[in-house]
Design an enzyme around this catalytic site. Sequence first.
Site, PDB file in Angstrom:
ATOM      1  N   LYS A   1     -34.272  75.685  56.979  1.00  0.00           N
ATOM      2  CA  LYS A   1     -35.735  75.848  57.003  1.00  0.00           C
ATOM      3  C   LYS A   1     -36.386  74.806  56.101  1.00  0.00           C
ATOM      4  O   LYS A   1     -37.371  74.161  56.475  1.00  0.00           O
ATOM      5  CB  LYS A   1     -36.121  77.264  56.533  1.00  0.00           C
TER       6      LYS A   1
ATOM      7  N   GLN B   1     -36.387  85.740  52.560  1.00  0.00           N
ATOM      8  CA  GLN B   1     -35.219  85.776  53.445  1.00  0.00           C
ATOM      9  C   GLN B   1     -34.573  87.167  53.406  1.00  0.00           C
ATOM     10  O   GLN B   1     -34.266  87.692  52.343  1.00  0.00           O
ATOM     11  CB  GLN B   1     -34.206  84.704  52.993  1.00  0.00           C
TER      12      GLN B   1
ATOM     13  N   ASP C   1     -43.535  85.244  58.757  1.00  0.00           N
ATOM     14  CA  ASP C   1     -42.525  85.956  59.550  1.00  0.00           C
ATOM     15  C   ASP C   1     -43.171  87.026  60.438  1.00  0.00           C
ATOM     16  O   ASP C   1     -42.533  87.554  61.351  1.00  0.00           O
ATOM     17  CB  ASP C   1     -41.513  86.640  58.613  1.00  0.00           C
TER      18      ASP C   1
END
Length: 296
Positions: A54, A98, A121
Site C-alpha cells: 500500500k 490494518q 476502508d
Amino acid sequence: MAATLIDGKAFAAKVRGQVAEHVARLKEQNGITPGLAVVLVGEDPASQVYVRSKGKQTVEVGMNSYEHKLEADTSEADLLALIDQLNNDASVHGILVQLPLPKHLDEDLVINSIAPEKDVDGFHISNVGLLGTGQKSMVPCTPLGCLMMLRDHHGSLSGMDAVVIGRSNIVGKPMAQLLLGDSCTVTIAHSRTKDLPDVVRRADIVVAAVGRPEMVPGDWIKEGATVIDVGINRIERGGKNVLVGDVDFASAAERAGAITPVPGGVGPMTIACLLANTVTACCRANNLAEPEGLTA
Ligand code: NDP
C-alpha cells in the site's frame, strides 16, 4: 475457454493512472498533496506485506504515505490517541488501520474512532449507514473494485439478477448494497442458503466471496453470466503452493460470458480503490470536484 477474461491487473493499472493524473492536478492547481496514513499494530506477516504494498503504490501515484508501526502490545488508549492525532492532521486525507488487530484491541471501537470522512476502508458505522441508505459515503475497496469492473464490462447493470455468495461486512454486504444501488435484483447467499446451486444458476452476475477453494463449479453458472471471484485461497497442487479463487475457473470459464481470474482479478483492484478513495476523500475535504469514475 469461452468467457472473456476480465483483467483486474490491467484495470487496476488504469485506475492508478487516473488517480495519479488527479493527484498531479491537485498539486499543480491547488497546491494539495493527498496523504494516506496506514496504521499497523503488531507483526502479522501478511499484514506487513499488504502495508508495504500500500505504501509503495501510494507513493507511486504521487501521494504522501505515512506509516505508523506500533508494537503488538500497544494499549487501546495509545492507538486511539494516534487515530485522534491523524483525524486532526490536515495533511492526512485517508486513514487505514490494518486488520486484524491483536486480540486485546476492540476492532469496532478502533474503526469507529476514525473520522468517517477519512475512513478510506469504508468500515466506519457512519459509512455503512450512508451506503445502506444510498447516500454519498466512503465505499469499501474490494466491493468498489468489483463494481468498477462490472460497470466497465456491462455499462448499465440495471435489471440484472445478481447473486453475492458471502455476507461479510467487508465484502458480501457492501457488494450487495452497491449492486442494489445500480438497480440489480440482488440475492445474498451464505452458509445456510438452501440449494445454493439453484440460486447461482439464476444469476446474470455471480460475486463469490466465501473463502473456500473452487467451491463454485462451472455447472452452477448460467450460460453467459459474469463471474467475479473475490476468493483468495492458498492450496497445494502438484507439489506447489498456488492461489485459487472460490470458483473453479476452468469449468466456469466454459459457461460464463466473462470471468475474473485468481490471481490477477479482484485482488489488484483492492489497493487501486484504496488510492481512489484517498483522492476522493482529499477532494471532499477541500470542496473540490471528485475524480469521475472512481467512486460508486
Ligand atoms: P468471511 O469469512 O468473513 O465470510 C465468508 C462468507 O462466506 C460468510 O458469509 C459465510 O456464510 C459464507 N460461506 C461460508 N461457507 C459457505 C458455503 N459453503 N456456502 C455459501 N456460503 C458460505 O470472508 P470475507 O468476506 O472476508 O472474504 C471472502 C473471501 O474473499 C476470502 O477468500 C478472502 O481471502 C477474500 N478476500 C479477497 C479480497 C481481495 O482483495 N481480493 C479482500 C477481502 C477478502 P455465514 O455468514 O453463514 O458464515
